[in-house]
Design a protein around this motif. Structure first.
Motif, PDB file in Angstrom:
ATOM      1  N   PHE A 250       0.821  -1.201   0.000  1.00 22.07           N
ATOM      2  CA  PHE A 250       0.000   0.000   0.000  1.00 22.07           C
ATOM      3  C   PHE A 250       0.863   1.263   0.000  1.00 22.07           C
ATOM      4  CE2 PHE A 250      -2.622   3.274   2.169  1.00 22.07           C
ATOM      5  CZ  PHE A 250      -3.604   3.383   1.199  1.00 22.07           C
ATOM      6  N   SER A 251       1.983   1.220   0.703  1.00 22.50           N
ATOM      7  CA  SER A 251       2.901   2.366   0.694  1.00 22.50           C
ATOM      8  C   SER A 251       3.403   2.632  -0.721  1.00 22.50           C
ATOM      9  CB  SER A 251       4.087   2.111   1.627  1.00 22.50           C
ATOM     10  OG  SER A 251       3.660   2.005   2.974  1.00 22.50           O
ATOM     11  N   GLU A 252       3.737   1.569  -1.450  1.00 24.12           N
ATOM     12  CA  GLU A 252       4.214   1.728  -2.825  1.00 24.12           C
ATOM     13  C   GLU A 252       3.105   2.280  -3.719  1.00 24.12           C
ATOM     14  OE1 GLU A 252       5.558  -2.127  -3.931  1.00 24.12           O
ATOM     15  OE2 GLU A 252       7.382  -2.056  -2.720  1.00 24.12           O
ATOM     16  N   ALA A 257       0.496   6.780  -6.887  1.00 26.75           N
ATOM     17  CA  ALA A 257      -0.662   7.644  -7.113  1.00 26.75           C
ATOM     18  C   ALA A 257      -0.281   9.122  -7.069  1.00 26.75           C
ATOM     19  CB  ALA A 257      -1.744   7.344  -6.078  1.00 26.75           C
ATOM     20  N   SER A 258       0.733   9.467  -6.292  1.00 26.74           N
ATOM     21  CA  SER A 258       1.176  10.866  -6.214  1.00 26.74           C
ATOM     22  C   SER A 258       1.674  11.371  -7.559  1.00 26.74           C
ATOM     23  CB  SER A 258       2.288  11.011  -5.167  1.00 26.74           C
ATOM     24  OG  SER A 258       1.811  10.697  -3.869  1.00 26.74           O
ATOM     25  N   ASN A 259       2.216  10.472  -8.371  1.00 26.53           N
ATOM     26  CA  ASN A 259       2.753  10.880  -9.676  1.00 26.53           C
ATOM     27  C   ASN A 259       1.682  11.340 -10.652  1.00 26.53           C
ATOM     28  OD1 ASN A 259       5.527  10.414  -9.145  1.00 26.53           O
ATOM     29  ND2 ASN A 259       5.230   8.211  -9.418  1.00 26.53           N
ATOM     30  N   LEU A 260       0.423  11.102 -10.316  1.00 25.62           N
ATOM     31  CA  LEU A 260      -0.660  11.584 -11.174  1.00 25.62           C
ATOM     32  C   LEU A 260      -0.740  13.111 -11.180  1.00 25.62           C
ATOM     33  CD1 LEU A 260      -3.443   9.050 -10.100  1.00 25.62           C
ATOM     34  CD2 LEU A 260      -2.377   9.166 -12.363  1.00 25.62           C
ATOM     35  N   ARG A 261      -0.112  13.749 -10.203  1.00 28.42           N
ATOM     36  CA  ARG A 261      -0.175  15.212 -10.123  1.00 28.42           C
ATOM     37  C   ARG A 261       0.755  15.898 -11.117  1.00 28.42           C
ATOM     38  NH1 ARG A 261       1.936  14.894  -4.911  1.00 28.42           N
ATOM     39  NH2 ARG A 261       2.823  16.962  -5.282  1.00 28.42           N
ATOM     40  N   ARG A 262       1.564  15.158 -11.821  1.00 23.95           N
ATOM     41  CA  ARG A 262       2.558  15.759 -12.714  1.00 23.95           C
ATOM     42  C   ARG A 262       1.919  16.736 -13.690  1.00 23.95           C
ATOM     43  NH1 ARG A 262       4.280  14.196 -17.642  1.00 23.95           N
ATOM     44  NH2 ARG A 262       3.446  12.079 -17.509  1.00 23.95           N
TER      45      ARG A 262
END
Length: 484
Positions: A250-252, A257-262
């Motif tokens: 889940f940490s990975e 998912a954070s990279n979707l903000r690019r």
């Protein structure tokens, strides 16, 4: 020997009460716990006796959890796919009984491109997994396996095929115990709840990855499927959400998912083909539901929290390329093409509308691919532009096999509530004509399959002028969480 063992178990039952001087509510709880323990022990002893003949055959053959059966046609074959809780349950039951099996993964993205079609051919048209075969003879799915194991029929099949049992696999300890070594535990400092109004905030802006949107969404969904494979309960019907939230997997996932903000990602999505866009957002929706359920409890299972969960008011929002998207935005405004009658659609001047699937290209089969985190939802699958049409076709057939129940005697059909909520998506005139909806649903199914044939006969009754009763099952919104 069995009689002695049963007698010893009964004596142990009585001694337990003599040695534990507890009164009141504590005594009641203790009695209940001891009775349950003894019931399971007695059940195990009886099953062991019933399998005595098979135990005498136990010997070499097959190593590891899956292992080959007996070579050639004398094997136990299990067709499975990632993220399938019933596949997990079936495999676990066989390992616990020492049944050697060969696993065939039908997931097209893992090299099993023809696996499902071959399975369907052998299983008489069934497309749902798992499907189990003993020496080439079809047993059925998970429920069929469990029933035959309880009745002893399954073990007679093995004996007749000359398939030897192995040493049964010891039941796994709880994930909390497994994590003590540190190998499976995720970042304990990870904040799950929303921050700055979004869920995917964990990676600083200057450290976001450069992965393409198609690869990124695929990576995210694969992580979700891996999480489900590992954190399903022993019976395959519930998820160990508490353990999952603390896991390395889940940490990975959260970091991905954070990279979707690019910045610029939304423009990349807009340049994709319709099939690529659909695959991206089907995967993202299913992934986001898992993330949101863990981060914003109780998730959609509570009626009072359901609206805010899907609308994003609770903070279940992903920032994609600098724009915020709720689950409602993804399902209704993007994937459903922003229908004019739905208030959840994007307005004409909304900058996010650039990635809306044109209503003319809308495919109502997406309703059988979206998983909202409830027990009545379809299972999670991985979609790509290459397998989209076939994946949706299989999802539709599997859904109809389990959710469409035709009774020709009473001229009635019982359907999932999904088809009531989204009837307009399945009718040419975009209205609430339930018969027209049934025609569309039937057109999606392969000719000759059980649900298609039953629906065709029912539609013929309606065409002849006879009244047909169409009923909709209540939707089970309860979360499939393992109770401790």
């Amino acid at each position: 020997m069995l009689r002695a063992a049963l007698f010893a178990a009964a004596i142990g039952h009585a001694i337990a009460f003599r040695l534990c001087p507890v009164s009141g509510a504590g005594a009641t709880r203790l009695a209940s716990r001891v009775c349950e323990q003894q019931r399971l022990r007695l059940q195990s002893l009886r099953r062991s006796s019933a399998l005595a003949t098979m135990m005498s055959m136990r010997g070499g053959g097959g190593g590891g959890g899956g292992g080959g059966g007996g070579g050639g046609g004398h094997t136990v074959e299990v067709y499975t796919t990632s993220g399938c809780k019933y596949c997990v349950k079936a495999k676990k039951r066989m390992r616990e009984e020492g049944v050697p099996y060969e696993e065939i993964d039908v997931n097209e993205d893992k090299g099993g491109g023809t696996g499902r079609s071959e399975m369907s051919r052998r299983a008489g048209g069934r497309t749902s997994v798992p499907q189990i075969f003993v020496a080439g003879e079809h047993v059925g799915g998970c429920d069929d396996l469990c029933r035959e194991m309880e009745e002893g029929t399954f073990f007679k099949r093995l004996e007749a095929a000359g398939i030897k049992l192995k040493e049964p696999e010891r039941r796994e300890e709880e994930d909390e115990d497994e994590d003590e070594g540190g190998g499976g535990r995720g970042d304990s400092s990870l904040v799950l709840g929303p921050q700055d109004g979004i869920l995917n905030f964990h990676v600083p802006a200057d450290q976001l990855g450069k992965t393409s949107v198609v690869e990124l969404s695929s990576n995210i969904q694969k992580l979700v499927l891996d999480m489900f494979d590992k954190y399903l309960s022993d019976d395959g019907r519930a998820i160990k959400y508490a353990s999952l939230a603390r896991s390395r997997e889940f940490s990975e996932y959260v970091l991905q998912a954070s990279n979707l903000r690019r910045p610029g990602l939304l423009g990349e999505i807009a340049s994709l083909t319709t099939e690529e866009q659909m695959a991206v957002f089907l995967n993202l929706y299913n992934s986001m539901v898992v993330h949101g359920t863990l981060a914003v409890p109780p998730g959609p299972s509570a009626a009072e929290a359901r609206g805010s969960f899907f609308s994003g008011k609770s903070g279940v929002i992903y920032n994609i390329g600098g724009h915020n998207f709720s689950l409602d935005d993804i399902e209704h405004a993007v994937l459903r093409g922003s229908p004019s009658w739905d208030a959840r659609s994007f307005k004409e001047d909304d900058p996010r509308r650039v990635i809306t699937i044109p209503r003319s290209r809308f495919d109502p089969r997406i309703h059988f691919a979206l998983n909202c985190g409830a027990k009545s939802c379809p299972p999670i699958k991985l979609y790509t532009a290459q397998n989209l049409d076939r994946g949706l076709a299989l999802a539709t057939q599997a859904f109809c096999e389990s959710e469409v129940h035709v009774d020709l005697t009473s001229r009635s059909v019982r359907l999932s509530k999904i088809l009531f909520w989204y009837c307009k998506d399945f009718t040419p005139q975009q209205d609430d004509d339930h018969i027209a909806m049934l025609r569309t649903l039937t057109s999606f199914l392969p000719t000759g399959t059980e649900p298609a044939s039953a629906l065709e006969q029912l539609l013929a009754v309606a065409a002849a002028g006879d009244e047909v009763s169409i009923q909709f099952s209540e939707y089970d919104w309860s979360r499939n969480e393992e109770q401790s």
